[in-house]
Design an enzyme around this catalytic site. Structure first.
Site, PDB file in Angstrom:
ATOM      1  N   LYS A   1     -21.637  30.216  -8.715  1.00  0.00           N
ATOM      2  CA  LYS A   1     -21.761  30.768  -7.364  1.00  0.00           C
ATOM      3  C   LYS A   1     -20.600  30.279  -6.470  1.00  0.00           C
ATOM      4  O   LYS A   1     -19.799  29.456  -6.894  1.00  0.00           O
ATOM      5  CB  LYS A   1     -23.120  30.407  -6.775  1.00  0.00           C
ATOM      6  CG  LYS A   1     -24.301  30.945  -7.614  1.00  0.00           C
ATOM      7  CD  LYS A   1     -24.354  32.464  -7.639  1.00  0.00           C
ATOM      8  CE  LYS A   1     -25.090  33.157  -8.721  1.00  0.00           C
ATOM      9  NZ  LYS A   1     -26.379  32.865  -9.182  1.00  0.00           N
TER      10      LYS A   1
HETATM   11  C1  LIG Z   1     -27.750  33.385  -9.701  1.00  0.00           C
HETATM   12  C2  LIG Z   1     -28.719  34.356  -9.138  1.00  0.00           C
HETATM   13  C3  LIG Z   1     -30.076  34.048  -8.990  1.00  0.00           C
HETATM   14  C4  LIG Z   1     -30.693  32.809  -9.561  1.00  0.00           C
HETATM   15  O1  LIG Z   1     -30.195  31.646  -9.073  1.00  0.00           O
HETATM   16  P1  LIG Z   1     -30.677  30.247  -9.703  1.00  0.00           P
HETATM   17  O2  LIG Z   1     -30.212  29.259  -8.682  1.00  0.00           O
HETATM   18  O3  LIG Z   1     -29.985  30.101 -11.019  1.00  0.00           O
HETATM   19  O4  LIG Z   1     -32.145  30.283  -9.841  1.00  0.00           O
HETATM   20  C5  LIG Z   1     -30.909  34.948  -8.358  1.00  0.00           C
HETATM   21  N1  LIG Z   1     -30.439  36.123  -7.915  1.00  0.00           N
HETATM   22  C6  LIG Z   1     -29.148  36.482  -8.063  1.00  0.00           C
HETATM   23  C7  LIG Z   1     -28.691  37.788  -7.529  1.00  0.00           C
HETATM   24  C8  LIG Z   1     -28.253  35.615  -8.691  1.00  0.00           C
HETATM   25  O5  LIG Z   1     -26.980  36.002  -8.849  1.00  0.00           O
END
Ligand SMILES: *Cc1c(COP(=O)(O)O)cnc(C)c1O
Length: 401
Positions: A207
């Site tokens: 992210k």
């Molecule tokens: C990465 C992601 C998630 C999940 O995030 P985590 O922190 O790994 O639980 C949920 N929604 C979207 C759109 C994502 O890209």
């Protein structure tokens, strides 16, 4: 290669590995990755400080991280959790979404966006995206799928782009729905969190900022936020820090809770990363602008969704290949050129588990988009010459085929 959540390696720079750090081309095979975390000496120092302090979870750093995150996003407070998935689950619990309810969800997303709906026993109703050019939830299709049972809508800010908020607010008011934002792609963007009753963020390794694993919740109603804070830690009325500092051994549990806590090590990394988020997002924007220019001149048949200048965190760089291009071949040719790509996303309704649970879902625009989409490398460690290389390699791949 289903999606970046699965394909993005979190180890970087290991000798002899298939992948190595972008920019650090030292003669080894260097793969330009789709996404890559930036971690360095500041994070190491922050981690050592936590270990030296002896206080390793749910302490002052978690609280500072929450306050700083809230202030970056123009809100009063926030609650840190151990993932975006946990954040979404807590939001649905706190908003009282349950068995009898339907929730409008996108299919062009990561599975966590709708798994939270299943966790609370509600029914996800898949909604199509607007167009290849704007792959965000279609308000017309949402309108067509609302029923008297619909209680909520989850907007996912695909690639970091925010939808037109006035439209969604009036839609939600008209149908008496709560709006939940899955802002996993949209950390640090002006306006994120303003649509929704509550918003979930992710700090997973791919992210825009990371704590390795981690998440954050914003909520409009302070009562909802404080309920989420309590639910995060087993529903206990006092957290461990308050109990130890207050010298009282007593606690009570007044609601069903979960263990979705964040620890001090992650919060320490988060504090360091948050300071650089605006700079990294600015770098992502400039790389995206360069991509748009290069792709327009070198690959005029490739569609780049959204508009230059739109409000976005530039989380990923999605492109739509020409209808006759063989995507698997393009992926293979780019891989040979040392460029990793991925797909955002295999539509959730087409993945086996969901296809079985929810047969006969038809989302023609989502399916057309997902069939032609390819995500190119985009992360702040990249330099413009690498964007040139990707655009040139894509142009080559498309003419070779
Ligand atoms: C990465 C992601 C998630 C999940 O995030 P985590 O922190 O790994 O639980 C949920 N929604 C979207 C759109 C994502 O890209």
């Amino acid at each position: 290669m289903a999606n970046a959540e699965i394909t993005t390696p979190l180890k970087t720079g290991r000798k002899g590995q298939f992948y190595s750090r972008a920019g650090a081309d030292n003669g080894e095979t260097s793969m330009l990755l789709v996404a890559e975390p930036i971690l360095g000496s500041a994070e190491k120092t922050a981690l050592c400080d936590v270990i030296d302090s002896g206080w390793i979870t749910m302490g002052d750093r978690v609280r500072s991280f929450e306050r700083m995150f809230a202030s970056v996003h123009g809100t009063d407070d926030a609650v840190a959790v151990n993932s975006c998935t946990a954040a979404l689950h807590l939001i649905l619990e706190a908003l009282g979404i349950g068995r009898a309810d339907e929730v409008l969800v996108p299919s062009l997303t990561f599975v966590a966006t709708l798994n939270c709906v299943l966790y609370v026993g509600a029914t996800p109703i898949f909604v199509d995206v607007a167009s290849l050019d704007t792959p965000l939830m279609s308000i017309e299709d949402a309108e067509a799928r609302v029923t008297p049972k619909t209680r909520a809508i989850i907007l996912m800010h695909y690639a970091g782009y925010l939808p037109a908020d006035e439209d969604w607010r009036s839609f939600a008011e008209r149908h008496n729905l709560v709006i939940i934002e899955d802002a996993a792609h949209a950390v640090g963007v002006q306006g994120v969190g303003r649509y929704g009753d509550a918003t979930a963020f992710s700090f997973y390794g791919n992210k825009n900022m990371t704590t390795a694993e981690g998440g954050m919740v914003l909520a409009r109603d302070p009562k909802v936020l404080s309920q989420i804070r309590q639910m995060r830690g087993h529903g206990i009325t006092l957290d461990m820090r308050q109990r130890l500092k207050g010298r009282t051994p007593h606690y009570d549990v007044t609601m069903l809770g979960f263990n979705y806590r964040m620890d001090e090590l992650r919060a320490a990394i988060g504090l360091v990363q948050l300071e650089r988020l605006a700079m990294w997002n600015a770098k992502r924007k400039s790389l995206t602008d360069i991509y748009r220019q290069r792709l327009a001149s070198l690959c005029p048949d490739v569609l780049v969704p959204f508009r230059a200048g739109a409000v976005t965190a530039n989380h990923i760089m999605p492109v739509i290949l020409p209808p006759d291009a063989n995507r698997d071949e393009v992926v293979a040719l780019l891989m040979q050129a040392g460029i990793q790509t991925t797909i955002h996303y295999s539509p959730v309704h087409r993945l086996s588990y969901y296809a079985k649970a929810f047969p006969n879902v038809r989302l023609p625009v989502t399916e057309a988009y997902a069939a032609r989409e390819l995500s190119l490398p985009l992360h702040p460690a990249m330099v413009s010459a690498q964007v040139d290389r990707v655009a040139a390699a894509l142009a080559d791949a498309l003419t070779t085929l």
